[in-house]
Design an enzyme around this catalytic site. Structure first.
Site, PDB file in Angstrom:
ATOM      1  N   GLU A 170       0.810  -1.218   0.000  1.00  0.00           N
ATOM      2  CA  GLU A 170       0.000   0.000   0.000  1.00  0.00           C
ATOM      3  C   GLU A 170       0.843   1.268   0.000  1.00  0.00           C
ATOM      4  OE1 GLU A 170      -2.652  -3.274   1.122  1.00  0.00           O
ATOM      5  OE2 GLU A 170      -0.639  -2.677   1.793  1.00  0.00           O
TER       6      GLU A 170
ATOM      7  N   HIS B 187     -11.663  -6.091   8.491  1.00  0.00           N
ATOM      8  CA  HIS B 187     -12.288  -5.817   7.196  1.00  0.00           C
ATOM      9  C   HIS B 187     -13.568  -5.000   7.357  1.00  0.00           C
ATOM     10  CE1 HIS B 187      -9.746  -9.335   6.413  1.00  0.00           C
ATOM     11  NE2 HIS B 187      -9.748  -8.984   5.138  1.00  0.00           N
TER      12      HIS B 187
END
Length: 659
Positions: free
Chosen positions: A398, A465
């Site tokens: 990322e 998540h």
């Protein structure tokens, strides 16, 4: 020291000498000024000048260089005016950061230099993005980025090298190995013997050079740059050198054995090169003295001018007005009256497709976004239309991908980065809050990047998540944060976010992807960033929320009986629409702010505080807040339902109406 001039001309050798001497003489001046308290801090590059100067002079003037603390020679070799450079050191308005940052924490588009931040590693990925833009346009250019040996311990080093190798990016990674990361010697930083061991592990060519030999540095970088312009790929160069002063002057050098200073003083890059030029009769002693005299005169004149330059006078409105790159959003209405029924997920996909048609230099990057279409299938079908040069699968990194997006922006592209889940943005947090958010305020460079953030709970996906992490970014000046709750707003606001040259965190609630749909225009249109939407209008209470709770609130409002409510969908969280909220509360006298986020430190708390401060005299009841429990998001559906505020918000609204 073995100098090999090869076929380089006398004029070039003399030019290298002038380039090498200039940062040395500036440093000598600065060290005197430091002792006189004329400057506040100094990171010395004495002993390392040959690397910066030789490398910079080997690159073409329109190729980007990303330097670090000890690379004064980059700026002088790129002919940055000394008046502006010294103004920067002094924190003057005439400096590159208008007094907002110091030393080499700045860049200059004019000189193709990208300013560093103190975190060291993020520069490497930004170089990847700059090189990617050149590659996409077939420009045959190279990019040069610097790292110290200590900085290579950062994860950003691994990510940037890996991405550059996978994408065959024309980047020269210059590792200045001076033996120490501040005071920590290399044997406490890593176990390998040479950085040339690193290259093959990534599939990268690597070479080691004498960093104090300016001819060797110049030749190595010139050769490497010429090679990767024709055959794009990264090259790692380890330049061996030594720092003759402290990490910065206040830190001293007591931790360094004296024999190292004695050894490396014999390898001084200026003294040795000067002796070589005299021995080879390339230059005379009188010419050397004349060069030195001219440089000292230039330095003294520039410093005198800076000393007379006005100091910064704080202006609050100017400071607040300069956080974002200028952008006057012009609303675009749909060009056709045709409407189609689209789900939330379809609306976002439509926006990306239409924006990529509108902006040929828009690139989308993320994990599995190409053939697979992303884990939520938002980007499905886009690679067939736009190709793999614009819909780019990335490694799992990322930070590097976000850094590359910033590099694309610096090199005049637009970028969308898809976080696979908003939770995973933590691995790239530094790039967003320190690079994206501050870059315009610091030196006028915008970050034209949209980070798409699939977010939220309600799908029994557990603590990694399902998080609502928008508040992390709402707290950071320089970012814009958008969070639509409907397909219409999702498309219009994503289009607007992509248009905006500032960094936008665009939150997409996963539960809404396929659970809500509506008729929306079939053509391109935008909605205003920073403007809330009044979902329903009433007189008894103001319900202020965003995201999935908007859907919950609509159900509640529809069943209020004799009561009516202003239901305000914020849509944008930074900047949020204070005017609409304030006007509504003044009308209804009651306010409740609802968030799916955990309550403590949430945007709901900020808005509630604002209402309490600005609307106190209009209130008929305390301002209420409702949010999720202050726990991680649980996995079990029963626990998740209890965690979320859906039931509590209904109870709190009823309680507030009866207050």
């Amino acid at each position: 020291m073995n100098f090999n001039r090869k076929l380089y001309s006398d004029d070039l050798l003399k030019s290298l000498y002038s380039g090498l001497l200039k940062p040395r003489l500036i440093e000598e001046k600065m060290l005197i000024l430091l002792r006189q308290n004329e400057i506040s801090k100094w990171f010395s590059g004495i002993g390392q000048e040959a690397i910066a100067v030789g490398a910079a002079m080997a690159m073409e003037k329109d190729e980007y260089i990303l330097p670090l603390h000890r690379n004064l020679g980059i700026f002088t070799s790129r002919e940055v005016p000394l008046f502006r450079l010294f103004s920067q050191f002094q924190g003057k308005l005439s400096g590159f950061t208008k007094g907002r940052d110091r030393s080499f924490h700045f860049g200059s588009k004019e000189h193709h230099i990208v300013g560093m931040i103190s975190h060291l590693g993020p520069q490497l990925a930004v170089a990847d993005g700059i090189a990617l833009a050149d590659l996409l346009e077939n420009k045959n250019k190279a990019t040069l980025v610097f790292s110290g040996d200590g900085g290579t311990s950062e994860g950003d080093f691994h990510e940037a090298l890996n991405v550059a190798a996978v994408w065959n990016l024309p980047v020269i990674f210059m590792i200045e190995n001076n033996g120490y990361g501040l005071s920590t010697p290399n044997n406490e930083q890593f176990r390998f013997k040479s950085f040339t061991d690193k290259g093959p592990a990534y599939g990268i060519d690597a070479l080691q050079i004498d960093g104090n030999n300016i001819l060797e540095v110049y030749d190595a970088v010139k050769t490497a740059a010429a090679s990767i312009r024709q055959k794009p790929r990264p090259i790692l160069v380890e330049a061996l050198t030594f720092r003759m002063r402290g990490h910065e002057e206040a830190s001293g050098t007591k931790y360094v054995p004296q024999e190292l200073f004695e050894k490396w003083s014999q390898k001084d890059p200026v003294d040795n090169y000067e002796k070589y030029l005299l021995d080879q009769k390339v230059i005379t002693y009188s010419e050397l003295q004349e060069i030195r005299k001219d440089i000292k005169k230039e330095i003294d004149e520039a410093w005198t001018q800076v000393a007379k330059a006005p100091t910064v006078i704080a202006d609050t409105s100017f400071e607040l007005g300069d956080v974002y790159a200028p952008f006057n959003q012009i609303m675009i209405k749909a060009s056709s009256e045709k409407k189609v029924k689209r789900r939330y997920v379809d609306a976002i996909s439509d926006s990306i497709r239409e924006s990529m048609e509108k902006y040929p230099k828009l690139v989308l990057m993320g994990q599995d976004v190409a053939e697979y279409g992303g884990v939520f299938k938002v980007t499905e079908g886009l690679v067939e239309k736009f190709g793999k040069k614009r819909i780019i699968n990335t490694p799992l990194c990322e930070s590097a991908v976000l850094g590359a997006a910033l590099g694309l922006s610096i090199n005049n592209y637009k970028a969308i980065v898809e976080m696979q889940f908003a939770d995973f943005v933590t691995s790239g947090f530094n790039q967003i809050v320190n690079n994206f958010a501050k870059i315009h305020y610091r030196w006028g460079q915008n970050a034209d990047v949209v980070v798409r953030m699939p977010t939220g709970a309600g799908t029994a996906a557990g603590p990694f998540h399902s998080q609502s992490n928008e508040a992390w970014f709402v707290h950071t000046p320089g970012l814009k944060v958008v969070f639509p709750s409907s397909p219409y707003d999702a498309k219009g606001l994503l289009n607007a976010s992509i248009e905006d040259p500032n960094p936008v965190l665009f939150f997409e609630h996963k539960f809404l992807y396929r659970s809500v749909s509506e008729e929306i225009p079939d053509s391109y249109y935008t909605e205003p960033i920073g403007k809330a939407r009044m979902v329903t209008e009433g007189t008894d209470i103001s319900i202020i929320t965003y995201g999935l709770p908007v859907i919950w609130a609509k159900e509640i409002v529809a069943n209020l009986g004799n009561y009516s409510a202003d239901l305000i969908d914020l849509r944008t969280l930074l900047p949020w629409d204070k005017e609409t909220v304030e006007n509504s509360v003044k009308k209804t006298g009651r306010a409740i702010v609802i968030t799916e986020d955990t309550l403590t430190g949430s945007i709901a708390s900020e808005i509630a505080a604002y209402i309490g401060e600005k609307c106190f005299q209009y209130l008929d009841a305390p301002v209420a807040r409702v949010g999720s429990l202050d726990t991680p998001v649980p996995f079990s559906p029963a626990l998740e339902e209890n965690f979320l505020p859906k039931k509590r918000m209904k109870e709190k609204i009823q309680e507030l109406l009866l207050y």
